[in-house]
Design an enzyme around this catalytic site. Structure first.
Site, PDB file in Angstrom:
ATOM      1  N   GLU A   1      -5.681   0.757  14.793  1.00 40.05           N
ATOM      2  CA  GLU A   1      -6.408  -0.257  14.034  1.00 40.05           C
ATOM      3  C   GLU A   1      -5.483  -1.396  13.587  1.00 40.05           C
ATOM      4  O   GLU A   1      -4.411  -1.165  13.042  1.00 40.05           O
ATOM      5  CB  GLU A   1      -7.045   0.371  12.797  1.00 40.05           C
ATOM      6  CG  GLU A   1      -7.809  -0.631  11.936  1.00 40.05           C
ATOM      7  CD  GLU A   1      -8.088  -0.107  10.541  1.00 40.05           C
ATOM      8  OE1 GLU A   1      -8.127  -0.921   9.603  1.00 40.05           O
ATOM      9  OE2 GLU A   1      -8.251   1.130  10.389  1.00 40.05           O
TER      10      GLU A   1
ATOM     11  N   ARG B   1       2.503  -4.581  11.801  1.00 38.56           N
ATOM     12  CA  ARG B   1       1.902  -3.690  12.802  1.00 38.56           C
ATOM     13  C   ARG B   1       1.546  -4.444  14.074  1.00 38.56           C
ATOM     14  O   ARG B   1       1.840  -3.985  15.190  1.00 38.56           O
ATOM     15  CB  ARG B   1       0.676  -2.978  12.245  1.00 38.56           C
ATOM     16  CG  ARG B   1       0.046  -2.021  13.269  1.00 38.56           C
ATOM     17  CD  ARG B   1      -1.173  -1.300  12.753  1.00 38.56           C
ATOM     18  NE  ARG B   1      -0.820  -0.309  11.746  1.00 38.56           N
ATOM     19  CZ  ARG B   1      -1.683   0.564  11.237  1.00 38.56           C
ATOM     20  NH1 ARG B   1      -2.947   0.550  11.635  1.00 38.56           N
ATOM     21  NH2 ARG B   1      -1.301   1.447  10.325  1.00 38.56           N
TER      22      ARG B   1
ATOM     23  N   ARG C   1       0.843  -1.193   0.000  1.00 32.80           N
ATOM     24  CA  ARG C   1       0.000   0.000   0.000  1.00 32.80           C
ATOM     25  C   ARG C   1       0.878   1.243   0.000  1.00 32.80           C
ATOM     26  O   ARG C   1       1.903   1.290   0.674  1.00 32.80           O
ATOM     27  CB  ARG C   1      -0.938   0.019   1.217  1.00 32.80           C
ATOM     28  CG  ARG C   1      -1.929  -1.132   1.207  1.00 32.80           C
ATOM     29  CD  ARG C   1      -2.896  -1.071   2.353  1.00 32.80           C
ATOM     30  NE  ARG C   1      -3.744  -2.261   2.365  1.00 32.80           N
ATOM     31  CZ  ARG C   1      -4.645  -2.536   3.302  1.00 32.80           C
ATOM     32  NH1 ARG C   1      -4.814  -1.699   4.309  1.00 32.80           N
ATOM     33  NH2 ARG C   1      -5.368  -3.643   3.236  1.00 32.80           N
TER      34      ARG C   1
END
Length: 420
Positions: free
Chosen positions: A347, A388, A258
Site C-alpha cells: 500500500e 516508501r 506514526r
C-alpha cells in the site's frame, strides 16, 4: 460521528455497520443514553422555567407566601443541581459512544474482517523484468552511499533512517512533482503543523480509537500527527463556511509520524515501514451531496494514479473491505505499488470518502444558498508519501550498474538528469 436522530431512526443500519466494521460499540446502550439525555434535558428546561417564575411570584406574594416560596426555591435549586450533574454525566458517556459510531459503508463495499477481503478492481502497468539479479532498496542505497541505516538507529532507534546525496534530491523531486500537479489541478498548496492538539485528532477520527498509535508530547499537551489531514480538518473546525467557497481543495505537505506497530521482516525492512516520513496529502471539503462527493472521490483517486503512471510504477487499485476501511469511511480505495524485492504490491495510497463523519466531530459546517446550515463532506487521499514510494521507485528503476533511471516526469526537478 453520526447524527443522533439518524441513529434513533436507523438503529439496525447502525448495528449492521458496527458489526461489519468490527467496532466495539453497544448501540443499544447508546440509544438508551440518548433517550435519558433528552428526558433529563426536558426536566432541566422545565425546572429552569419554573425557577424564572419564582421572581414574579415572589414580587406579588405577602410575607407568609414568601417564606413558602423561599423553601420551594431552595428545593428547586437542589433539584436543578442534581439534574445538571446527571445530564452532564449522561452526555459525557453518550459523547464517548457517539465518537465510536461508524459511517454506514457504501453498498458495494466488500464485507470482510480485514484487508484479506479487499477486491482488486484495476491494475496498471507490468512488473519490471530484469536481466540481472535485482537488489532490494536497502542494499542498493547502502552500496551507493545514499542511506545511513545503522547510524540513524544510533540516533533514533529502530525504523530510523537517514538519506544522503542524490537520493535526497530524488525524494525532493517526487514531492515537488506531486505539489506541482495538484496545483495545476486547482488545489491550494499548504504546509501544516505536525504538532497538533487533541481536538484536531478527535475531529480527524484518530482519537479516541487509535490513540495508542500516536506519539504524545505530554509536557505540552501536543501530539505528532500521522498525516496532514489532521491539521486540514482542524483548520476549519468550528467554522460556518459560505457555500460559494466550496469545494475547498488542499494539497497539504508535512512531516508525518506514526508509531507503526509490527514485527520484523522483509516487508518492514529499510524504508518500507518507518516512524517518520513526508507526505503530500489531497484533502477536499465539499457540499453535503452524495453525487458530488463521489465525483471528488474519483478525481483525487485519479490524481494519485496519474502521479504513479508518471513515475512508471506498476500498481493495483483495490476496493477496501468493511473491516479494513475504518469507522469513518463511506468508501475507501487503496492503491498498492509493486515492490520487486517482495514480489508483491504494498500500500502506498489510501483514498477515502467520509461524508459528514469528520465534519460532525470537528463542527465543520457551511451555509447553503437557501440559508440552511449543513455539515460539510470531506475526502482525502495520498498524492506522494516518501520514503516508501521512494523505495518502490528505486527498486523498479534500478540498473545492472546499480544506478537508478529517473522517470521523465522527475527530470525537470533534477537538472534534466536521466540517471542517478
Amino acid at each position: 460521528m453520526l447524527d443522533r436522530r439518524f441513529i434513533r431512526e436507523n438503529p439496525q443500519a447502525v448495528k449492521a455497520a458496527v458489526r461489519v466494521k468490527g467496532i466495539d460499540l453497544d448501540v443499544d446502550e447508546l440509544l438508551s443514553l440518548d433517550q435519558a439525555s433528552r428526558e433529563l434535558q426536558r426536566e432541566l428546561d422545565e425546572a429552569q422555567t419554573r425557577r424564572k417564575s419564582f421572581a414574579r411570584e415572589f414580587a406579588r406574594a405577602d410575607e407568609a407566601a414568601r417564606e413558602r416560596l423561599r423553601a420551594e426555591h431552595d428545593e428547586q435549586d437542589e433539584h436543578l443541581q442534581k439534574v445538571r450533574a446527571e445530564l452532564s454525566a449522561t452526555n459525557e458517556r453518550l459523547q464517548s459512544l457517539l465518537l465510536l459510531t461508524p459511517t454506514i459503508p457504501w453498498e458495494g463495499t466488500p464485507v470482510g474482517p480485514d484487508d484479506s477481503a479487499n477486491v482488486t478492481i484495476k491494475t496498471w502497468g507490468e512488473p519490471p523484468v530484469f536481466d540481472f539479479e535485482p537488489k532490494d532498496h536497502v542494499e542498493l542505497l547502502e552500496n551507493r552511499g545514499w542511506a545511513e541505516f545503522a547510524r540513524a538507529r544510533k540516533v533514533a532507534g529502530e525504523r530510523a533512517y537517514a538519506l544522503t546525496g542524490d537520493i535526497v534530491l530524488l525524494e525532493r523531486a517526487m514531492l515537488s512533482y506531486a505539489l506541482d500537479y495538484l496545483i495545476e489541478r486547482g488545489s491550494a498548496v499548504i504546509s501544516v503543523p505536525a504538532l497538533v492538539r487533541e481536538d484536531p485528532l478527535i475531529g480527524n477520527g484518530q482519537f479516541p480509537a487509535h490513540r495508542e498509535e500516536t506519539y504524545a508530547i505530554t509536557a505540552d499537551d501536543l501530539y505528532l500527527a500521522g498525516t496532514a489531514e489532521v491539521a486540514l480538518v482542524g483548520l476549519h473546525s468550528g467554522e460556518i463556511l459560505d457555500a460559494r467557497a466550496l469545494p475547498i481543495r488542499y494539497a497539504g505537505i508535512s512531516p508525518c509520524f506514526r508509531r507503526e506497530a509490527g514485527g520484523a521482516g522483509r516487508d518492514v525492512r529499510g524504508l518500507i515501514r518507518v516512524h517518520q516520513f513526508e507526505k503530500v496529502e489531497q484533502f477536499v471539503i465539499c457540499a453535503a451531496d452524495d453525487a458530488e462527493s463521489d465525483a471528488w472521490h474519483f478525481e483525487i483517486l485519479g490524481a494519485a494514479e496519474h502521479l504513479l503512471q508518471g513515475l512508471g510504477l506498476h500498481y493495483e487499485v483495490v476496493e477496501c473491505s468493511t473491516g479494513d476501511m475504518g469507522a469513518g469511511k463511506y468508501r475507501m480505495n487503496d492503491i498498492n505499488t509493486w515492490f520487486p524485492s517482495l514480489g508483491r504490491f504494498r500500500e502506498t495510497h489510501s483514498c477515502s470518502s467520509l461524508h459528514d463523519w469528520q465534519a460532525r466531530r470537528a463542527n465543520l459546517r457551511y451555509r447553503d444558498t437557501d440559508g440552511t446550515v449543513r455539515f460539510a463532506y470531506t475526502l482525502n487521499n495520498t498524492a506522494i508519501a516518501t520514503p516508501r514510494l521512494l523505495a518502490a521507485l528505486v527498486e523498479n528503476h534500478q540498473t545492472a550498474e546499480q544506478t537508478v533511471r529517473v522517470p521523465e516526469a522527475l527530470r525537470p526537478y533534477l537538472g534534466g538528469r536521466a540517471e542517478l
